[in-house]
Scaffold this motif. Structure first.
Motif, PDB file in Angstrom:
ATOM      1  N   GLU A   1      51.293   8.122  66.369  1.00  0.00           N
ATOM      2  CA  GLU A   1      50.090   8.635  66.621  1.00  0.00           C
ATOM      3  C   GLU A   1      48.890   8.187  65.644  1.00  0.00           C
ATOM      4  OE1 GLU A   1      48.675  12.173  68.429  1.00  0.00           O
ATOM      5  OE2 GLU A   1      50.504  11.189  68.495  1.00  0.00           O
ATOM      6  N   ILE A   2      49.420   7.493  64.493  1.00  0.00           N
ATOM      7  CA  ILE A   2      48.388   6.920  63.699  1.00  0.00           C
ATOM      8  C   ILE A   2      47.983   5.415  64.184  1.00  0.00           C
ATOM      9  CG2 ILE A   2      48.341   5.653  61.285  1.00  0.00           C
ATOM     10  CD1 ILE A   2      50.424   7.558  60.348  1.00  0.00           C
ATOM     11  N   ALA A   3      48.787   4.842  65.116  1.00  0.00           N
ATOM     12  CA  ALA A   3      48.552   3.541  65.525  1.00  0.00           C
ATOM     13  C   ALA A   3      47.360   3.914  66.762  1.00  0.00           C
ATOM     14  CB  ALA A   3      49.732   2.966  66.153  1.00  0.00           C
ATOM     15  N   LYS A   4      47.115   5.200  67.174  1.00  0.00           N
ATOM     16  CA  LYS A   4      46.183   5.080  68.043  1.00  0.00           C
ATOM     17  C   LYS A   4      44.864   5.055  67.826  1.00  0.00           C
ATOM     18  CE  LYS A   4      48.234   9.161  70.556  1.00  0.00           C
ATOM     19  NZ  LYS A   4      48.320  10.298  70.701  1.00  0.00           N
ATOM     20  N   TYR A   5      44.575   4.915  66.330  1.00  0.00           N
ATOM     21  CA  TYR A   5      43.315   4.976  65.938  1.00  0.00           C
ATOM     22  C   TYR A   5      43.132   3.509  65.336  1.00  0.00           C
ATOM     23  CZ  TYR A   5      43.814   9.874  66.728  1.00  0.00           C
ATOM     24  OH  TYR A   5      44.016  10.947  67.175  1.00  0.00           O
ATOM     25  N   PRO A   6      41.716   3.069  65.311  1.00  0.00           N
ATOM     26  CA  PRO A   6      41.549   1.661  64.796  1.00  0.00           C
ATOM     27  C   PRO A   6      41.751   1.566  63.356  1.00  0.00           C
ATOM     28  CG  PRO A   6      39.527   2.844  65.271  1.00  0.00           C
ATOM     29  CD  PRO A   6      40.598   3.565  65.866  1.00  0.00           C
ATOM     30  N   PRO A   7      41.946   0.377  62.627  1.00  0.00           N
ATOM     31  CA  PRO A   7      42.110   0.341  61.359  1.00  0.00           C
ATOM     32  C   PRO A   7      41.087   1.085  60.599  1.00  0.00           C
ATOM     33  CG  PRO A   7      42.364  -1.772  62.416  1.00  0.00           C
ATOM     34  CD  PRO A   7      41.892  -1.094  63.422  1.00  0.00           C
ATOM     35  N   GLY A   8      41.321   1.624  59.379  1.00  0.00           N
ATOM     36  CA  GLY A   8      40.343   2.312  58.610  1.00  0.00           C
ATOM     37  C   GLY A   8      40.116   3.785  59.066  1.00  0.00           C
ATOM     38  N   ARG A   9      40.324   4.114  60.162  1.00  0.00           N
ATOM     39  CA  ARG A   9      40.003   5.375  60.865  1.00  0.00           C
ATOM     40  C   ARG A   9      41.538   6.304  60.793  1.00  0.00           C
ATOM     41  NH1 ARG A   9      35.936   4.132  59.646  1.00  0.00           N
ATOM     42  NH2 ARG A   9      33.986   3.885  60.889  1.00  0.00           N
ATOM     43  N   GLN A  10      42.459   6.077  60.205  1.00  0.00           N
ATOM     44  CA  GLN A  10      43.806   6.649  60.388  1.00  0.00           C
ATOM     45  C   GLN A  10      43.746   7.920  60.065  1.00  0.00           C
ATOM     46  OE1 GLN A  10      43.357   3.931  58.540  1.00  0.00           O
ATOM     47  NE2 GLN A  10      44.551   2.314  59.840  1.00  0.00           N
ATOM     48  N   ALA A  11      42.762   8.534  59.164  1.00  0.00           N
ATOM     49  CA  ALA A  11      42.474   9.892  58.944  1.00  0.00           C
ATOM     50  C   ALA A  11      42.343  10.742  59.997  1.00  0.00           C
ATOM     51  CB  ALA A  11      41.352  10.081  57.942  1.00  0.00           C
ATOM     52  N   SER A  12      41.989  10.087  61.283  1.00  0.00           N
ATOM     53  CA  SER A  12      41.828  10.887  62.424  1.00  0.00           C
ATOM     54  C   SER A  12      43.192  11.604  62.710  1.00  0.00           C
ATOM     55  CB  SER A  12      41.134  10.103  63.837  1.00  0.00           C
ATOM     56  OG  SER A  12      40.087   9.324  63.183  1.00  0.00           O
ATOM     57  N   ALA A  13      44.178  11.096  62.274  1.00  0.00           N
ATOM     58  CA  ALA A  13      45.447  11.503  62.993  1.00  0.00           C
ATOM     59  C   ALA A  13      45.777  12.896  62.138  1.00  0.00           C
ATOM     60  CB  ALA A  13      46.573  10.278  62.682  1.00  0.00           C
ATOM     61  N   ILE A  14      45.077  13.229  61.391  1.00  0.00           N
ATOM     62  CA  ILE A  14      45.416  14.359  60.264  1.00  0.00           C
ATOM     63  C   ILE A  14      45.905  15.553  61.070  1.00  0.00           C
ATOM     64  CG2 ILE A  14      43.021  15.149  60.124  1.00  0.00           C
ATOM     65  CD1 ILE A  14      45.436  15.426  56.901  1.00  0.00           C
ATOM     66  N   ILE A  15      45.283  15.962  62.067  1.00  0.00           N
ATOM     67  CA  ILE A  15      45.542  17.159  62.680  1.00  0.00           C
ATOM     68  C   ILE A  15      47.072  17.132  63.444  1.00  0.00           C
ATOM     69  CG2 ILE A  15      45.040  19.160  64.311  1.00  0.00           C
ATOM     70  CD1 ILE A  15      42.361  18.883  63.507  1.00  0.00           C
ATOM     71  N   PRO A  16      47.223  16.040  64.155  1.00  0.00           N
ATOM     72  CA  PRO A  16      48.540  15.990  64.763  1.00  0.00           C
ATOM     73  C   PRO A  16      49.679  15.982  63.967  1.00  0.00           C
ATOM     74  CG  PRO A  16      47.027  14.407  65.878  1.00  0.00           C
ATOM     75  CD  PRO A  16      46.192  15.226  64.782  1.00  0.00           C
ATOM     76  N   LEU A  17      49.505  15.253  62.615  1.00  0.00           N
ATOM     77  CA  LEU A  17      50.378  15.061  61.810  1.00  0.00           C
ATOM     78  C   LEU A  17      50.760  16.420  60.948  1.00  0.00           C
ATOM     79  CD1 LEU A  17      50.434  11.948  62.357  1.00  0.00           C
ATOM     80  CD2 LEU A  17      50.510  11.666  59.730  1.00  0.00           C
ATOM     81  N   LEU A  18      49.705  16.960  60.667  1.00  0.00           N
ATOM     82  CA  LEU A  18      49.842  18.481  59.927  1.00  0.00           C
ATOM     83  C   LEU A  18      50.688  19.400  61.004  1.00  0.00           C
ATOM     84  CD1 LEU A  18      46.767  19.037  57.955  1.00  0.00           C
ATOM     85  CD2 LEU A  18      48.948  18.603  57.057  1.00  0.00           C
ATOM     86  N   TRP A  19      50.397  19.166  62.354  1.00  0.00           N
ATOM     87  CA  TRP A  19      50.977  20.234  63.218  1.00  0.00           C
ATOM     88  C   TRP A  19      52.217  19.768  63.501  1.00  0.00           C
ATOM     89  CZ3 TRP A  19      49.889  24.553  65.172  1.00  0.00           C
ATOM     90  CH2 TRP A  19      50.335  25.001  66.337  1.00  0.00           C
ATOM     91  N   ARG A  20      52.596  18.672  63.384  1.00  0.00           N
ATOM     92  CA  ARG A  20      54.179  18.365  63.413  1.00  0.00           C
ATOM     93  C   ARG A  20      54.936  18.768  62.207  1.00  0.00           C
ATOM     94  NH1 ARG A  20      57.329  15.282  67.252  1.00  0.00           N
ATOM     95  NH2 ARG A  20      55.794  15.673  68.615  1.00  0.00           N
ATOM     96  N   ALA A  21      54.043  18.346  61.052  1.00  0.00           N
ATOM     97  CA  ALA A  21      54.785  18.699  59.811  1.00  0.00           C
ATOM     98  C   ALA A  21      54.907  20.026  59.844  1.00  0.00           C
ATOM     99  CB  ALA A  21      53.926  18.367  58.740  1.00  0.00           C
ATOM    100  N   GLN A  22      54.391  20.916  60.335  1.00  0.00           N
ATOM    101  CA  GLN A  22      54.255  22.563  60.319  1.00  0.00           C
ATOM    102  C   GLN A  22      55.331  22.778  61.262  1.00  0.00           C
ATOM    103  OE1 GLN A  22      51.006  25.356  60.126  1.00  0.00           O
ATOM    104  NE2 GLN A  22      51.557  26.179  62.023  1.00  0.00           N
ATOM    105  N   ALA A  23      55.716  22.230  62.426  1.00  0.00           N
ATOM    106  CA  ALA A  23      56.510  22.532  63.503  1.00  0.00           C
ATOM    107  C   ALA A  23      57.990  22.224  62.844  1.00  0.00           C
ATOM    108  CB  ALA A  23      56.424  21.934  64.770  1.00  0.00           C
ATOM    109  N   GLN A  24      58.045  21.006  62.074  1.00  0.00           N
ATOM    110  CA  GLN A  24      59.443  20.804  61.583  1.00  0.00           C
ATOM    111  C   GLN A  24      59.796  21.648  60.430  1.00  0.00           C
ATOM    112  OE1 GLN A  24      59.566  16.607  60.378  1.00  0.00           O
ATOM    113  NE2 GLN A  24      60.800  17.291  58.556  1.00  0.00           N
ATOM    114  N   HIS A  25      58.827  22.263  59.751  1.00  0.00           N
ATOM    115  CA  HIS A  25      59.058  23.041  58.585  1.00  0.00           C
ATOM    116  C   HIS A  25      58.996  24.596  58.833  1.00  0.00           C
ATOM    117  CE1 HIS A  25      58.480  24.530  54.193  1.00  0.00           C
ATOM    118  NE2 HIS A  25      59.376  23.507  54.189  1.00  0.00           N
TER     119      HIS A  25
END
Lengths: 230, 684
Positions: free
Chosen positions: A27-51
């Motif tokens: 997911e993070i690799a989808k975004y160009p370097p320096g723009r990793q923060a764009s992946a915040i919503i998918p990651l939080l969403w996945r963290a929530q699903a896992q927890h």
């Protein structure tokens, strides 16, 4: 909506499962370097699903660290979107649509079942199975009233069918997703009303029918009032 | 340039100007809350609405639209903006009414009262009554650190503080959680902010939501006397305004100086205020039988005179400290010359900087504003974030524009921008000089900066490192050698030539007992061995005073008019805001009186006469607010020795406790404890 705070009791740590870790890297690799923060919503969403469908503080911090952003930036996102649950929501999180179409079709009765069966909103039921929340339109108005439980919609509810649904979930029995009356997606209920295939829709016979009905009902009301006066 | 009409007046503005800037240029005042010249544009307060012809037919947020977005009229008329039409008036009244819906009417108990943007603009652009009958929003106050007090009911969500910490300070401390009506400005779970510039958010706050905590409920802005002066907490020489009430300094605020501090100041500069009142030396002291006792000026002078007269000149020495102004160092230098002693030194940290190599060898040659023109940066033995927080913000500003490789040699640290960590000691510097690794990028830069901290210079091989750095930063017509000083007095002392004369001893030799009478002008950071008779002249009872045999109470920087030269060599004049306490006097006057007592009377009786003599001897000090031209650095004179191997240690360990005034401040002690706690946590 009201002020949302992190839960009082927090787990000590959070870690993604190896599969989710790999998924997050993609997911993070989808975004160009320096723009990793764009992946915040998918990651939080996945963290929530896992927890268990809620987002603990260590998960927010973990995601912020993974994306190289200050904690507060991740907290901003987590508190902004109501889809992130900041407190435990039980095994089954019931989101009840209370917006106009559902309300007209009886979401109030469903809310009463929730209140009786689960308890007050935002509180996990005594058995730890359920929590519920009235939310804004979930976009399934054709099948009102409806609820979302975890990731799935349950539609065309009545207090009885909804009560049974909760019983089945609590007992671990298989349940039917989607409409509870048996209709497929949002097609018309069997034997009810004109449908889009009704030829009368297309022969012009219905043109002005609504206005005529209104005029008739107004005239009837006026006549009844005159009768009552006499 | 684009032609636009503002209220019927035709002006030419660059197309990238915002409508707000264009209106300002035309002389029309636009109210605003969220917009700030030095922050990114948010466009969320809506106070700057204006009417536009040649744009959308609705009130436009003038801060968020640029002139190039406007179209000309059908016949080629220039786009027109209006700031005084009924539509604009109504829009402003509407916005103001919405802002005031949830803003408490507690101006009488709000510290911002009297200098509040909301108050002023409500008077100018609002209506006289409220139509809102419901309950106002209530928000919990947040803890965000010891320097800024919050009163979140008053917050209007302009997000200036959020943008400041994210953009200028670079720590990203503040944020807005929740949304809509429930949006709240806070730090992460109410932790203390980590920036050295955090105090600035209280200045930025247009309402009374963020206020300087140490000054809370102390004074009203209109009862304060405002004096414009210069900060001495670091060598940046930030422009400040000292606000006093009677004899008491109430607060310190930044002034705008584009060349130096823009409009920020560090927390040490701002919150030193309580340090000016505690631990003060307010009368002379004399050591008798190992104990200091209060004395009169006459007794103190007599004791000194007896010692000085009994000692040969070669056994007398003087050290100037970090906060001394040029005037008193000049007076001290004149006095020592008159006594006939070559033992003078203004470098108590032992920095291997030598005025004989020329001015270009010890100043920040690229200038602070010049950082923005640079295209590569190498930091050697320095942590600019601690040694010059405001200058660090300038580096970050340049960094944010991109294409700015930064290398760091010395202690690894979070500098608020991405710096490539190269190594710890001189060997890495030699590698870079040889063009290896980062050196390859660096050698291609046309305007490189080499920031050399005192940590790299105050050591045995300091001169060799300076030479290495100077050669590394040299280009045709560009001197990239930037010596970052930590002491406000240092460059001034070097300019005066306050370094050992022929056969003279340097500071560490004097402190180790190379002299019998040591005159200590506010040098508290040097350990003086038992033995010499020490005369300490300074404002605070710190390390220097504890070691002293005679204490002469001097004035703090807010209590005297003086010249300081900042790290880039800029001569700046500070003004007196208050008077020294008790029997304390201005330092040059003490030296003048003392000179008479020891029979070497100095030839000036007033500060003006002193300055005349100073300017005659060193004309450059008359060029106030300018950086006097200095001849190009002659590489031939630089050391050719090869440096040692020891790793660089930074000159400033604890940002909050670098000088006697800061060490006397309870607020600084609190900040320091917090920072230490954070460091410990990070280490675990």
């Amino acid at each position: 909506m009201s002020v949302r705070r992190l839960a009082e009791n927090q787990p000590a740590t959070f870690a993604f499962t190896p599969e989710n870790e790999a998924w997050a890297a993609r997911e993070i690799a989808k975004y160009p370097p320096g723009r990793q923060a764009s992946a915040i919503i998918p990651l939080l969403w996945r963290a929530q699903a896992q927890h268990d469908y809620w987002l603990p503080k260590p998960a927010i911090e973990k995601v912020a660290e993974m994306l190289g952003m200050p904690y507060i930036r991740a907290l901003e996102i987590a508190t902004f979107y109501s889809m992130f649950n900041l407190e435990p929501v039980g095994k089954y999180f019931v989101q009840l649509c209370g917006t106009t179409p559902c309300m007209l079709r009886g979401s109030g009765d469903i809310a009463k079942v929730c209140g009786d069966r689960i308890g007050p909103q935002r509180k996990v039921s005594a058995d730890g199975n359920f929590a519920w929340l009235e939310v804004e339109c979930l976009g399934a108005c054709c099948n009102a009233p409806m609820v979302q439980i975890n990731d799935d919609y349950y539609e065309d509810l009545t207090p009885e069918s909804f009560g049974k649904l909760l019983d089945d979930l609590a007992a671990g029995r298989p349940v039917r997703k989607g409409s509870q009356t048996g209709r497929v997606s949002s097609e018309p209920e069997p034997g009810k009303g004109p449908t889009l295939l009704d030829p009368a829709l297309y022969d012009g016979s219905l043109v002005g029918a609504f206005n005529q009905r209104v005029a008739e009902s107004v005239a009837a009301a006026a006549a009844a009032a005159a009768q009552a006066k006499k | 340039m684009t032609k636009v009409l503002v209220d019927g007046k035709e002006i030419d503005v660059p197309p990238e100007y915002t409508l707000l800037q264009a209106c300002e240029q035309a002389g029309a005042e636009i109210p605003r809350f969220c917009f700030h010249e030095r922050l990114s544009i948010a466009g969320n307060c809506r106070m700057c609405l204006i009417e536009v012809k040649g744009g959308p037919p609705k009130p436009q947020a003038s801060c968020a639209m640029s002139v190039r977005d406007l179209r000309p009229g059908p016949n080629g008329e220039p786009p027109a903006m209006f700031t005084n039409t009924p539509m604009v008036k109504k829009a402003r009244e509407g916005v103001m009414e919405f802002l005031l819906i949830n803003h408490p009417l507690d101006c009488p108990i709000c510290d911002q009262g009297g200098e509040c943007d909301l108050q002023d603009q409500a008077m100018a652009f609002g209506v006289d009554s409220s139509r809102y009958g419901e309950n106002k929003r209530a928000v919990e106050d947040k803890y965000i650190g010891p320097l800024v007090k919050t009163s979140m009911n008053r917050c209007i969500h302009c997000t200036r503080c959020v943008r400041f910490t994210a953009e200028v300070a670079g720590t990203g401390d503040m944020g807005a959680i929740g949304r809509g009506e429930d949006m709240e400005i806070t730090t992460y779970l109410e932790s203390a902010m980590t920036s050295e510039l955090q105090g600035n958010i209280a200045d930025l706050c247009p309402v009374g939501a963020l206020l300087p905590a140490p000054q809370s409920f102390r004074a009203r802005s209109w009862e304060l006397q405002k004096t414009q002066t210069i900060d001495v907490m670091d060598a940046v020489g930030s422009a400040i305004r000292v606000d006093t009430r009677g004899r008491e300094v109430m607060r310190i605020l930044p002034r705008v100086n584009e060349a130096v501090n823009e409009e920020w100041i560090s927390d040490k500069t701002r919150q030193i205020v309580d340090g000016l009142k505690t631990q003060r030396l307010d009368r002379p002291y004399l050591r008798e039988n190992g104990k200091l006792r209060p004395a009169t000026w006459q007794e103190a002078f007599a004791a000194i005179a007896a010692k000085v007269k009994a000692t040969p000149p070669a056994r007398i020495g003087a050290i100037a400290g970090d906060l001394a102004s040029v005037e008193e160092i000049f007076a001290l230098k004149s006095l020592m010359e008159s006594i006939g002693s070559p033992n003078v030194d203004g470098r108590q940290d032992g920095a291997r900087l030598d005025p004989k190599l020329g001015r270009a060898s010890y100043i920040f040659n690229a200038t602070i504003a010049g950082i923005e023109d640079a295209d590569a940066l190498l930091i050697v033995g320095s942590n600019p974030r601690r040694e010059a927080a405001v200058l660090n913000a300038r580096i970050r500003k340049r960094f944010l524009r991109g294409a700015f490789p930064i290398g760091l040699i010395g202690e690894a640290a979070d500098l608020t921008y991405a710096a490539q960590y190269l190594g710890a000691g001189p060997e890495t510097l030699a590698d870079v000089a040889a063009g290896k690794g980062f050196g390859d990028i660096f050698s291609k830069a046309k305007k490189p900066l080499v920031i050399v901290g005192q940590g790299a210079l105050a050591r045995e091989d300091g001169a060799a490192i300076l030479a290495l750095a100077a050669r590394l930063g040299a280009r045709d017509g560009w001197n990239g050698l930037c010596v970052l000083h930590t002491a406000a007095a240092r460059v001034g002392a070097l300019d005066l030539g306050f370094t050992p004369g022929a056969g003279g001893l340097d500071a560490s030799a004097m402190a180790k007992g190379g002299v019998d009478v040591l005159f200590n002008l506010g040098a508290d950071e040097i350990q003086i061995a038992p033995g010499p008779f020490v005369i300490y002249q300074g404002s605070h009872g710190d390390a220097g005073a504890h070691r002293a045999d005679v204490i002469l109470p001097g004035a703090a920087y807010t209590e005297k008019s003086g010249t300081w030269v900042n790290t880039e060599g800029r001569v700046q004049l500070g003004d007196r805001a208050a008077f020294p306490p008790g029997a304390a006097r201005e330092d040059w006057a003490i030296l003048r009186a003392l000179s008479e007592a020891i029979g070497h009377k100095l030839p000036f009786d007033s500060l003006n006469a002193l300055r005349v003599a100073l300017y005659r001897a060193h004309p450059m000090f008359a060029l106030v607010d300018a950086i006097p031209e200095s001849p190009a650095l002659d590489m031939a004179f630089l050391s050719t020795a090869s440096p040692g191997k020891a790793a660089f240690a930074n000159a400033v360990g604890d940002f909050y406790l670098t000088n006697p005034i800061a060490r006397a401040s309870a607020v600084m002690a609190q900040c320091s404890a917090l920072a230490r706690g954070r460091a410990r946590q990070a280490a675990e």
